[in-house]
Design a protein around this motif. Sequence first.
Motif, short mmCIF file in Angstrom:
data_model
loop_
_atom_site.label_atom_id
_atom_site.label_comp_id
_atom_site.label_asym_id
_atom_site.label_seq_id
_atom_site.Cartn_x
_atom_site.Cartn_y
_atom_site.Cartn_z
N ARG A 76 -25.06 14.60 -10.20
CA ARG A 76 -25.67 13.12 -10.02
C ARG A 76 -26.05 12.55 -11.67
O ARG A 76 -25.77 11.38 -12.07
CB ARG A 76 -27.05 13.04 -9.50
CG ARG A 76 -26.80 12.88 -7.86
CD ARG A 76 -28.23 12.57 -7.22
NE ARG A 76 -27.79 13.28 -6.02
CZ ARG A 76 -28.58 14.40 -5.86
NH1 ARG A 76 -29.38 14.98 -6.73
NH2 ARG A 76 -28.47 15.01 -4.55
N ARG A 77 -26.67 13.72 -12.56
CA ARG A 77 -27.10 13.14 -14.03
C ARG A 77 -25.54 12.95 -14.70
O ARG A 77 -25.83 11.95 -15.51
CB ARG A 77 -27.64 14.37 -14.56
CG ARG A 77 -29.09 14.11 -14.54
CD ARG A 77 -29.98 15.13 -15.72
NE ARG A 77 -29.65 16.47 -15.58
CZ ARG A 77 -30.12 17.29 -14.82
NH1 ARG A 77 -31.31 17.03 -13.70
NH2 ARG A 77 -29.82 18.48 -14.64
N GLN A 78 -24.54 13.91 -14.49
CA GLN A 78 -23.19 13.64 -15.39
C GLN A 78 -22.47 12.50 -14.72
O GLN A 78 -21.87 11.83 -15.60
CB GLN A 78 -22.64 14.89 -15.60
CG GLN A 78 -23.01 15.70 -16.64
CD GLN A 78 -22.26 17.08 -16.71
OE1 GLN A 78 -22.54 18.00 -16.19
NE2 GLN A 78 -21.03 16.76 -17.37
N PHE A 79 -22.21 12.30 -13.46
CA PHE A 79 -21.25 11.65 -12.90
C PHE A 79 -22.01 10.62 -12.04
O PHE A 79 -20.86 9.98 -11.40
CB PHE A 79 -20.35 12.53 -12.18
CG PHE A 79 -19.80 13.65 -13.22
CD1 PHE A 79 -18.88 13.49 -14.02
CD2 PHE A 79 -20.26 14.94 -12.91
CE1 PHE A 79 -18.36 14.14 -15.05
CE2 PHE A 79 -19.66 15.79 -13.70
CZ PHE A 79 -18.91 15.55 -14.85
N GLY A 80 -23.24 10.63 -11.77
CA GLY A 80 -23.91 9.37 -10.74
C GLY A 80 -23.45 9.58 -9.40
O GLY A 80 -24.08 8.96 -8.66
N THR A 81 -22.95 10.66 -9.08
CA THR A 81 -22.72 11.13 -7.63
C THR A 81 -22.83 12.83 -7.65
O THR A 81 -22.34 13.34 -8.60
CB THR A 81 -21.70 10.64 -6.99
OG1 THR A 81 -21.37 11.21 -5.61
CG2 THR A 81 -20.39 11.08 -7.65
N SER A 82 -23.29 13.12 -6.33
CA SER A 82 -23.12 14.77 -6.18
C SER A 82 -21.97 15.02 -5.69
O SER A 82 -21.82 16.27 -5.03
CB SER A 82 -24.46 15.36 -5.50
OG SER A 82 -24.59 14.51 -4.35
N ASN A 83 -21.11 13.83 -4.97
CA ASN A 83 -19.98 14.13 -4.23
C ASN A 83 -18.86 14.40 -5.14
O ASN A 83 -18.01 13.62 -5.21
CB ASN A 83 -19.87 12.99 -3.29
CG ASN A 83 -18.54 13.10 -2.17
OD1 ASN A 83 -18.24 14.28 -2.07
ND2 ASN A 83 -18.21 12.05 -1.82
N GLY A 144 -15.93 18.88 -17.32
CA GLY A 144 -15.90 17.95 -16.20
C GLY A 144 -16.25 18.27 -14.85
O GLY A 144 -17.07 19.27 -14.84
N PRO A 145 -15.91 17.49 -13.96
CA PRO A 145 -16.62 17.44 -12.55
C PRO A 145 -16.32 18.93 -12.15
O PRO A 145 -17.42 19.52 -11.45
CB PRO A 145 -15.71 16.63 -11.84
CG PRO A 145 -15.34 15.66 -12.71
CD PRO A 145 -15.14 16.33 -13.96
N ALA A 146 -15.14 19.53 -12.02
CA ALA A 146 -14.89 20.77 -11.60
C ALA A 146 -15.53 21.91 -12.15
O ALA A 146 -15.72 23.02 -11.73
CB ALA A 146 -13.28 21.15 -11.57
N ALA A 147 -16.27 21.75 -13.32
CA ALA A 147 -16.66 22.92 -14.07
C ALA A 147 -18.25 22.68 -14.31
O ALA A 147 -19.00 23.34 -15.05
CB ALA A 147 -16.07 23.04 -15.62
N VAL A 148 -18.97 21.74 -13.56
CA VAL A 148 -20.13 21.55 -13.71
C VAL A 148 -21.14 22.50 -13.27
O VAL A 148 -22.36 22.61 -13.85
CB VAL A 148 -20.56 20.18 -12.66
CG1 VAL A 148 -20.53 20.66 -11.05
CG2 VAL A 148 -21.94 19.48 -13.07
N SER A 149 -20.51 23.51 -12.67
CA SER A 149 -21.53 24.70 -12.26
C SER A 149 -21.72 25.69 -13.05
O SER A 149 -22.47 26.77 -13.11
CB SER A 149 -20.92 25.29 -11.03
OG SER A 149 -19.80 25.82 -11.15
N GLY A 150 -20.91 25.72 -14.21
CA GLY A 150 -20.84 26.95 -15.08
C GLY A 150 -22.43 27.19 -15.99
O GLY A 150 -22.60 28.35 -15.68
N GLN A 151 -22.64 26.26 -16.31
CA GLN A 151 -24.23 26.49 -17.03
C GLN A 151 -25.16 27.06 -16.00
O GLN A 151 -26.07 27.60 -16.32
CB GLN A 151 -24.56 25.29 -17.80
CG GLN A 151 -25.86 25.52 -18.57
CD GLN A 151 -25.78 26.60 -19.73
OE1 GLN A 151 -24.70 26.79 -20.23
NE2 GLN A 151 -26.91 27.27 -19.98
#
Length: 189
Positions: A76-83, A144-151
């Motif tokens: 949501r913070r990075q892309f404005g959506t959690s989808n 990017g969106p696909a890598a949002v979970s790394g951190q």
Amino acid sequence: MCSSDLAAMTVPQDDLWVNLSPGESDRIIPDELGKTELGRDMLAQDYLLKQMTASLMYPEKDVGQKFWQRVREQARRQFGTSNIPVDTFNKVWIIPESATVYENDQTVYVVGSRLKVLLDEDYLARQDQQGGVASTASAGQPAGPAAVSGQIVREIILPELEREVNQGENFAPLRQIYHSLILAKWYKA
């Protein structure tokens, strides 16, 4: 002396690795290590690592709930959506972090040892640094969106894995293998 200890003495140090990554079926275990019980035991521990990594992300367990909540918040913070698509395939490595060997007369003890758990990109960056090459992997914010979970994997999942690897019953065989390798290296030196 058990057969794992003998294998630790005879298999070249650069060949003491296993890799059950589904995308690298041609790079699972070095030939000589694959002929030993040590290799079999290391593969079993890597399989367990893969299972545990996936189970920690399970959204109906405490750690998984915390993980997915943070992933949605970050998206949501990075892309404005959690989808958004989230990459949940995280190749994880266990590497030696530290070891202390104590010698007393004709006896040797491993009195302290610790293993480190890293994401693949962090492992590769560490390898590049040790080889004197500038790293292209980043341990910072996902690109990017696909890598949002790394951190978030680094902050929530890896500490749980590292605790289990260094203290849990499931990885006691791995710690025993690590001690065999430490003692083999000491003996060779």
